[in-house]
Design a protein around this motif. Structure first.
Motif, PDB file in Angstrom:
ATOM      1  N   THR A   1      53.435  56.942  50.513  1.00 12.63           N
ATOM      2  CA  THR A   1      54.170  58.115  50.028  1.00 12.63           C
ATOM      3  C   THR A   1      54.351  59.161  51.114  1.00 12.63           C
ATOM      4  OG1 THR A   1      52.099  59.121  49.244  1.00 12.63           O
ATOM      5  CG2 THR A   1      53.360  57.805  47.654  1.00 12.63           C
ATOM      6  N   THR A   2      53.964  58.849  52.342  1.00 15.85           N
ATOM      7  CA  THR A   2      54.079  59.817  53.430  1.00 15.85           C
ATOM      8  C   THR A   2      55.279  59.494  54.305  1.00 15.85           C
ATOM      9  OG1 THR A   2      52.730  58.532  54.976  1.00 15.85           O
ATOM     10  CG2 THR A   2      51.565  60.006  53.447  1.00 15.85           C
ATOM     11  N   HIS A   3      55.589  60.427  55.206  1.00 19.03           N
ATOM     12  CA  HIS A   3      56.711  60.211  56.126  1.00 19.03           C
ATOM     13  C   HIS A   3      56.431  59.053  57.084  1.00 19.03           C
ATOM     14  CE1 HIS A   3      59.106  63.537  54.788  1.00 19.03           C
ATOM     15  NE2 HIS A   3      58.108  64.389  54.961  1.00 19.03           N
ATOM     16  N   ALA A   4      55.157  58.743  57.293  1.00 18.12           N
ATOM     17  CA  ALA A   4      54.821  57.648  58.201  1.00 18.12           C
ATOM     18  C   ALA A   4      55.402  56.331  57.720  1.00 18.12           C
ATOM     19  CB  ALA A   4      53.304  57.539  58.344  1.00 18.12           C
ATOM     20  N   SER A   5      55.391  56.105  56.398  1.00 19.27           N
ATOM     21  CA  SER A   5      55.944  54.855  55.869  1.00 19.27           C
ATOM     22  C   SER A   5      57.448  54.793  56.061  1.00 19.27           C
ATOM     23  CB  SER A   5      55.584  54.700  54.386  1.00 19.27           C
ATOM     24  OG  SER A   5      56.177  55.722  53.607  1.00 19.27           O
ATOM     25  N   VAL A   6      58.106  55.936  55.976  1.00 19.38           N
ATOM     26  CA  VAL A   6      59.554  55.976  56.203  1.00 19.38           C
ATOM     27  C   VAL A   6      59.869  55.632  57.652  1.00 19.38           C
ATOM     28  CG1 VAL A   6      61.624  57.411  56.132  1.00 19.38           C
ATOM     29  CG2 VAL A   6      59.873  57.676  54.369  1.00 19.38           C
ATOM     30  N   HIS A   7      59.120  56.223  58.566  1.00 23.33           N
ATOM     31  CA  HIS A   7      59.367  55.959  59.988  1.00 23.33           C
ATOM     32  C   HIS A   7      59.070  54.499  60.336  1.00 23.33           C
ATOM     33  CE1 HIS A   7      60.497  59.897  61.502  1.00 23.33           C
ATOM     34  NE2 HIS A   7      59.607  60.426  60.657  1.00 23.33           N
ATOM     35  N   GLU A   8      58.062  53.911  59.683  1.00 22.57           N
ATOM     36  CA  GLU A   8      57.788  52.505  59.934  1.00 22.57           C
ATOM     37  C   GLU A   8      58.932  51.640  59.423  1.00 22.57           C
ATOM     38  OE1 GLU A   8      54.247  49.167  59.407  1.00 22.57           O
ATOM     39  OE2 GLU A   8      54.029  51.145  58.489  1.00 22.57           O
ATOM     40  N   LEU A   9      59.488  51.994  58.264  1.00 19.58           N
ATOM     41  CA  LEU A   9      60.642  51.272  57.740  1.00 19.58           C
ATOM     42  C   LEU A   9      61.810  51.351  58.721  1.00 19.58           C
ATOM     43  CD1 LEU A   9      62.145  49.815  55.406  1.00 19.58           C
ATOM     44  CD2 LEU A   9      62.602  52.084  54.429  1.00 19.58           C
ATOM     45  N   MET A  10      62.011  52.522  59.305  1.00 18.78           N
ATOM     46  CA  MET A  10      63.100  52.707  60.262  1.00 18.78           C
ATOM     47  C   MET A  10      62.914  51.886  61.534  1.00 18.78           C
ATOM     48  SD  MET A  10      63.692  56.818  60.177  1.00 18.78           S
ATOM     49  CE  MET A  10      63.989  57.737  58.650  1.00 18.78           C
TER      50      MET A  10
ATOM     51  N   ALA B   1      67.964  62.875  59.777  1.00 16.01           N
ATOM     52  CA  ALA B   1      66.715  62.338  60.313  1.00 16.01           C
ATOM     53  C   ALA B   1      66.772  60.814  60.380  1.00 16.01           C
ATOM     54  CB  ALA B   1      65.534  62.788  59.457  1.00 16.01           C
ATOM     55  N   THR B   2      67.358  60.187  59.364  1.00 12.06           N
ATOM     56  CA  THR B   2      67.470  58.730  59.360  1.00 12.06           C
ATOM     57  C   THR B   2      68.404  58.250  60.456  1.00 12.06           C
ATOM     58  OG1 THR B   2      67.125  58.759  56.952  1.00 12.06           O
ATOM     59  CG2 THR B   2      67.945  56.723  57.915  1.00 12.06           C
ATOM     60  N   VAL B   3      69.550  58.891  60.583  1.00 15.50           N
ATOM     61  CA  VAL B   3      70.513  58.515  61.623  1.00 15.50           C
ATOM     62  C   VAL B   3      69.898  58.706  63.012  1.00 15.50           C
ATOM     63  CG1 VAL B   3      72.733  59.113  62.675  1.00 15.50           C
ATOM     64  CG2 VAL B   3      72.520  59.013  60.177  1.00 15.50           C
ATOM     65  N   ARG B   4      69.151  59.791  63.181  1.00 13.68           N
ATOM     66  CA  ARG B   4      68.584  60.113  64.489  1.00 13.68           C
ATOM     67  C   ARG B   4      67.428  59.192  64.879  1.00 13.68           C
ATOM     68  NH1 ARG B   4      66.844  64.892  63.266  1.00 13.68           N
ATOM     69  NH2 ARG B   4      64.713  64.177  62.868  1.00 13.68           N
ATOM     70  N   ASP B   5      66.572  58.856  63.923  1.00 15.20           N
ATOM     71  CA  ASP B   5      65.309  58.198  64.250  1.00 15.20           C
ATOM     72  C   ASP B   5      65.297  56.696  64.012  1.00 15.20           C
ATOM     73  OD1 ASP B   5      64.381  60.737  64.834  1.00 15.20           O
ATOM     74  OD2 ASP B   5      63.432  61.020  62.867  1.00 15.20           O
ATOM     75  N   SER B   6      66.254  56.166  63.273  1.00 22.77           N
ATOM     76  CA  SER B   6      66.172  54.764  62.871  1.00 22.77           C
ATOM     77  C   SER B   6      66.587  53.808  63.988  1.00 22.77           C
ATOM     78  CB  SER B   6      67.051  54.514  61.643  1.00 22.77           C
ATOM     79  OG  SER B   6      66.963  53.158  61.251  1.00 22.77           O
ATOM     80  N   MET B   7      65.777  52.745  64.161  1.00 25.26           N
ATOM     81  CA  MET B   7      66.156  51.640  65.028  1.00 25.26           C
ATOM     82  C   MET B   7      66.997  50.621  64.260  1.00 25.26           C
ATOM     83  SD  MET B   7      62.543  51.067  67.017  1.00 25.26           S
ATOM     84  CE  MET B   7      63.172  49.655  67.922  1.00 25.26           C
ATOM     85  N   VAL B   8      66.923  50.683  62.932  1.00 25.32           N
ATOM     86  CA  VAL B   8      67.699  49.805  62.062  1.00 25.32           C
ATOM     87  C   VAL B   8      69.087  50.418  61.881  1.00 25.32           C
ATOM     88  CG1 VAL B   8      67.840  48.816  59.738  1.00 25.32           C
ATOM     89  CG2 VAL B   8      65.614  49.060  60.864  1.00 25.32           C
ATOM     90  N   PRO B   9      70.160  49.633  61.896  1.00 25.76           N
ATOM     91  CA  PRO B   9      71.496  50.187  61.656  1.00 25.76           C
ATOM     92  C   PRO B   9      71.552  50.964  60.338  1.00 25.76           C
ATOM     93  CG  PRO B   9      71.670  47.931  62.424  1.00 25.76           C
ATOM     94  CD  PRO B   9      70.212  48.180  62.190  1.00 25.76           C
TER      95      PRO B   9
END
Length: 419
Positions: A178-187, A207-215
């Motif tokens: 439930t933390t931001h860490a899980s979101v960043h790991e998903l990215m 934030a998603t567009v900026r940080d994600s390695m996934v398209p």
């Protein structure tokens, strides 16, 4: 998170070999289980709503978070409706036969593993899962912590439904944590997750567009404008404005800004501002708008670009159609813009000049919706230009591949049998 993504990848591979009828049966099973499990879903939702209210969340957040019995039945209806729609997987998007007899087909195939990151709207949990399943994709769902109990109950119910179908249970998963860490790991899971779709406010999307390695398929915020032209039918303009702003102000296709041509402002604005006030709308206006109604508050520079998602509206008087276009180009979000006019030339100029996903002529911005446009349930409204733009229905959750069918064809020569 990685284990969940690996399970989703395995599920996506299995999904690619299921038939449309098998996926439709899974959606029908989900619909039935949502209805049968309504008690625990609604109990979980009450827990989330109570916690959000105690935390002082806004009325907009509470409205998006709340799931009623009727809304839950509507979500079940969404799953049933998707089961009845045509299967996009395997559809031949185009095809031809080359002069040498080689058959060329471009067919629709699933994206694979789709991650959806969204804020406190539990309906997205069902909509996203159902859309992904129908289009042959596995879904990794990361909702807001404000809806964690509701989302968990919804996903549990859907997975229980899948257990008795040909669709693998892990085709629908709630992202652990439930933390931001899980979101960043998903990215970071490029190669396991094929695409991410963020649904929410400006900060989440950027934030998603900026940080994600996934398209990422970017679903944009909705600073939608209604422009009342000098050639507008003012009765139509008032009806469109009130619908666009007040029917459901907490959604992305609600109007957030009003622009009125100076030639019709004296006739239109007193009526419009009084009607808006009667609906509880606070208008943030420029000096000329404020001169028409005492309840209008001064607009700041920040107001022109805001997505309020509430009963607030920015309003300005403009001197021309070109001024309205310039204003929208500067402050608009590329989502949906509307013009009210009886001038065909003004409408053509407005449509051509604005680089936006949806343009409405003499119609409410609220029509920028997959269901209203005949696309069925949507995952969101894409404001980018690559892959998908506008309401994202089933087709937007597929890509294409070329299938070549020959008869011993070789490059540089026609088909020929081996000696």
């Amino acid at each position: 998170m990685r284990d969940a993504a690996l399970a989703a990848r395995a599920a996506a591979i299995r999904l690619s070999t299921t038939t449309g009828a098998e996926r439709d049966a899974a959606l029908t099973a989900i619909a039935a289980r949502l209805t049968a499990g309504s008690g625990r879903i609604l109990a979980a939702n009450r827990q989330d709503v109570a916690a959000a209210r105690e935390a002082g969340r806004s009325a907009t957040v509470l409205d998006r978070l709340t799931v009623s019995e009727q809304q839950l039945e509507a979500l079940a209806g969404t799953a049933r409706a998707l089961a009845a729609e045509a299967d996009p997987v395997g559809e031949v998007a185009s095809g031809s036969v080359m002069p040498n007899g080689l058959e060329v087909r471009r067919i629709r195939v699933p994206l694979g593993v789709v991650g959806v990151i969204y804020e406190g709207r539990p309906n997205v949990t069902v909509d996203a899962a159902a859309l992904c399943l129908k289009s042959g994709n596995a879904a990794l769902l990361r909702g807001s912590s404000t809806a964690r109990h509701t989302n968990a109950a919804l996903v549990d119910v859907m997975r229980e439904a899948l257990a008795d179908t040909a669709v693998p249970v892990d085709a629908v998963q709630l992202v652990p944590g439930t933390t931001h860490a899980s979101v960043h790991e998903l990215m970071s899971l490029r190669g396991l997750v094929d695409v991410l779709v963020p649904r929410g406010g400006h900060d989440l999307i950027q934030a998603t567009v900026r940080d994600s390695m996934v398209p990422v398929i970017e679903t944009g915020v909705g600073n939608c404008h209604v422009y009342v032209d000098e050639h507008a039918d003012l009765d139509k303009a008032l009806a469109i404005l009130l619908n666009a702003k007040t029917q459901r102000p907490s959604v992305c296709n609600a109007a957030e800004s009003l622009l009125v041509h100076e030639r019709v402002a004296p006739a239109f604005l007193p009526r419009a501002l009084a009607a808006l006030a009667g609906h509880g709308v606070t208008v943030h206006g420029d000096e000329r708008v404020r001169s028409f109604h005492p309840a209008v508050v001064p607009a700041t520079e920040e107001d022109w670009g805001r997505e309020y998602l509430s009963l607030d509206l920015a309003a300005a008087v403009v001197g021309s159609l070109e001024s309205a276009i310039d204003h929208i180009r500067r402050y608009g979000s590329g989502h949906t813009e509307a013009i009210v006019t009886d001038s065909q030339s003004a409408a053509r100029r407005f449509v051509a000049a604005l680089d936006t996903a949806v343009v409405a002529v003499n119609a409410s911005t609220r029509f920028a919706d997959g269901g209203e446009l005949g696309l069925g349930t949507e995952l969101g409204i894409s404001t980018q230009k690559l892959h998908a733009r506008g309401p994202m229905g089933l087709t937007a959750l597929t890509t294409t591949k070329y299938v070549l069918v020959g008869d011993g064809h070789i490059r540089g020569g026609a088909a020929a049998p081996l000696p």
